[in-house]
Motif scaffolding. Structure first.
Motif, PDB file in Angstrom:
ATOM      1  N   LEU A   1      -5.735  11.232 -17.808  1.00 49.82           N
ATOM      2  CA  LEU A   1      -4.738  10.160 -17.796  1.00 49.82           C
ATOM      3  C   LEU A   1      -4.189   9.931 -16.389  1.00 49.82           C
ATOM      4  CD1 LEU A   1      -2.741  10.955 -21.055  1.00 49.82           C
ATOM      5  CD2 LEU A   1      -4.193   8.964 -20.639  1.00 49.82           C
ATOM      6  N   VAL A   2      -3.939  11.015 -15.665  1.00 55.74           N
ATOM      7  CA  VAL A   2      -3.413  10.889 -14.300  1.00 55.74           C
ATOM      8  C   VAL A   2      -4.432  10.182 -13.411  1.00 55.74           C
ATOM      9  CG1 VAL A   2      -2.803  12.216 -12.237  1.00 55.74           C
ATOM     10  CG2 VAL A   2      -1.794  12.815 -14.435  1.00 55.74           C
ATOM     11  N   VAL A   3      -5.695  10.566 -13.507  1.00 60.67           N
ATOM     12  CA  VAL A   3      -6.733   9.925 -12.688  1.00 60.67           C
ATOM     13  C   VAL A   3      -6.837   8.436 -13.024  1.00 60.67           C
ATOM     14  CG1 VAL A   3      -9.226   9.824 -12.288  1.00 60.67           C
ATOM     15  CG2 VAL A   3      -8.052  12.020 -12.269  1.00 60.67           C
ATOM     16  N   GLY A   4      -6.812   8.115 -14.309  1.00 61.20           N
ATOM     17  CA  GLY A   4      -6.886   6.715 -14.724  1.00 61.20           C
ATOM     18  C   GLY A   4      -5.703   5.905 -14.234  1.00 61.20           C
TER      19      GLY A   4
ATOM     20  N   GLU B   1      -3.756   6.597 -11.648  1.00 61.64           N
ATOM     21  CA  GLU B   1      -3.847   6.459 -10.188  1.00 61.64           C
ATOM     22  C   GLU B   1      -4.801   5.325  -9.817  1.00 61.64           C
ATOM     23  OE1 GLU B   1      -5.010  10.285  -8.711  1.00 61.64           O
ATOM     24  OE2 GLU B   1      -2.940  11.007  -8.626  1.00 61.64           O
ATOM     25  N   LYS B   2      -5.904   5.251 -10.536  1.00 58.98           N
ATOM     26  CA  LYS B   2      -6.877   4.187 -10.280  1.00 58.98           C
ATOM     27  C   LYS B   2      -6.248   2.813 -10.554  1.00 58.98           C
ATOM     28  CE  LYS B   2     -10.973   5.320 -11.475  1.00 58.98           C
ATOM     29  NZ  LYS B   2     -12.175   5.604 -12.256  1.00 58.98           N
ATOM     30  N   ASP B   3      -5.500   2.708 -11.656  1.00 54.80           N
ATOM     31  CA  ASP B   3      -4.824   1.440 -11.987  1.00 54.80           C
ATOM     32  C   ASP B   3      -3.812   1.052 -10.909  1.00 54.80           C
ATOM     33  OD1 ASP B   3      -6.221   1.237 -14.336  1.00 54.80           O
ATOM     34  OD2 ASP B   3      -4.570   1.921 -15.632  1.00 54.80           O
ATOM     35  N   ILE B   4      -3.050   2.022 -10.455  1.00 54.29           N
ATOM     36  CA  ILE B   4      -2.008   1.736  -9.461  1.00 54.29           C
ATOM     37  C   ILE B   4      -2.615   1.305  -8.137  1.00 54.29           C
ATOM     38  CG2 ILE B   4      -0.210   2.800  -8.041  1.00 54.29           C
ATOM     39  CD1 ILE B   4       0.539   4.489 -10.499  1.00 54.29           C
ATOM     40  N   MET B   5      -3.711   1.935  -7.732  1.00 48.83           N
ATOM     41  CA  MET B   5      -4.280   1.646  -6.416  1.00 48.83           C
ATOM     42  C   MET B   5      -5.083   0.340  -6.382  1.00 48.83           C
ATOM     43  SD  MET B   5      -2.987   3.816  -4.476  1.00 48.83           S
ATOM     44  CE  MET B   5      -3.873   3.564  -2.951  1.00 48.83           C
ATOM     45  N   GLU B   6      -5.347  -0.263  -7.546  1.00 47.26           N
ATOM     46  CA  GLU B   6      -6.025  -1.558  -7.553  1.00 47.26           C
ATOM     47  C   GLU B   6      -5.125  -2.613  -6.962  1.00 47.26           C
ATOM     48  OE1 GLU B   6      -7.249  -2.600 -11.456  1.00 47.26           O
ATOM     49  OE2 GLU B   6      -8.847  -1.124 -11.502  1.00 47.26           O
ATOM     50  N   VAL B   7      -5.699  -3.526  -6.195  1.00 48.17           N
ATOM     51  CA  VAL B   7      -4.906  -4.587  -5.581  1.00 48.17           C
ATOM     52  C   VAL B   7      -4.862  -5.781  -6.479  1.00 48.17           C
ATOM     53  CG1 VAL B   7      -4.693  -6.118  -3.597  1.00 48.17           C
ATOM     54  CG2 VAL B   7      -5.453  -3.774  -3.291  1.00 48.17           C
TER      55      VAL B   7
ATOM     56  N   GLU C   1       0.837  -1.204   0.000  1.00 47.31           N
ATOM     57  CA  GLU C   1       0.000   0.000   0.000  1.00 47.31           C
ATOM     58  C   GLU C   1       0.873   1.255   0.000  1.00 47.31           C
ATOM     59  OE1 GLU C   1      -3.577   2.111  -0.003  1.00 47.31           O
ATOM     60  OE2 GLU C   1      -3.301  -0.053  -0.184  1.00 47.31           O
ATOM     61  N   GLU C   2       1.941   1.222   0.771  1.00 47.64           N
ATOM     62  CA  GLU C   2       2.844   2.380   0.858  1.00 47.64           C
ATOM     63  C   GLU C   2       3.500   2.650  -0.498  1.00 47.64           C
ATOM     64  OE1 GLU C   2       7.091   3.147   2.946  1.00 47.64           O
ATOM     65  OE2 GLU C   2       5.513   2.387   4.263  1.00 47.64           O
ATOM     66  N   ARG C   3       3.941   1.606  -1.162  1.00 44.48           N
ATOM     67  CA  ARG C   3       4.601   1.769  -2.469  1.00 44.48           C
ATOM     68  C   ARG C   3       3.603   2.278  -3.518  1.00 44.48           C
ATOM     69  NH1 ARG C   3       8.647   3.552  -5.123  1.00 44.48           N
ATOM     70  NH2 ARG C   3       8.993   2.488  -7.077  1.00 44.48           N
ATOM     71  N   ARG C   4       2.353   1.809  -3.458  1.00 48.84           N
ATOM     72  CA  ARG C   4       1.345   2.301  -4.404  1.00 48.84           C
ATOM     73  C   ARG C   4       1.098   3.787  -4.204  1.00 48.84           C
ATOM     74  NH1 ARG C   4      -1.146  -2.846  -3.538  1.00 48.84           N
ATOM     75  NH2 ARG C   4      -2.551  -1.993  -1.976  1.00 48.84           N
ATOM     76  N   LYS C   5       1.081   4.234  -2.946  1.00 45.54           N
ATOM     77  CA  LYS C   5       0.892   5.662  -2.677  1.00 45.54           C
ATOM     78  C   LYS C   5       2.073   6.476  -3.210  1.00 45.54           C
ATOM     79  CE  LYS C   5      -2.222   5.219   1.213  1.00 45.54           C
ATOM     80  NZ  LYS C   5      -2.462   5.442   2.637  1.00 45.54           N
TER      81      LYS C   5
END
Length: 91
Positions: free
Chosen positions: A80-83, A85-91, A13-17
């Protein structure tokens, strides 16, 4: 023989942030670059008007077109940034 597989553990979670912060920073850098291009284009048009190679009407029209293009590209970057971020925060 053309494929190399490298097993990677899922990000914490920390790395995704941290990655989302990097994505936001790169998005901001892209927006700054676009704004710099807008400034350069507007300065070039002002120089043409000063040298009597273009009219003030041409200047206003060109500045409006440049602003419209700038707004369009900044909106694309935001999307693109919002998309991403959404991809990165998915588990």
């Amino acid at each position: 023989g053309d494929l190399i597989r490298v097993p990677m553990p899922p990000m914490s979670e920390e790395r995704r942030k941290e990655m989302t912060k990097i994505v936001r920073a790169e998005g901001e850098n892209a927006k700054i670059a676009i704004r710099n291009l807008r400034r350069d284009a507007n300065e070039a048009v002002k120089k043409l008007v000063k040298d009597k190679e273009a009219t003030e009407d041409d200047q206003k029209r060109t500045e409006a077109e440049v602003q419209k293009a700038t707004d369009k590209h900044i909106a694309e970057i935001d999307a693109l940034v919002v998309g991403k971020e959404k991809d990165i925060m998915e588990v």
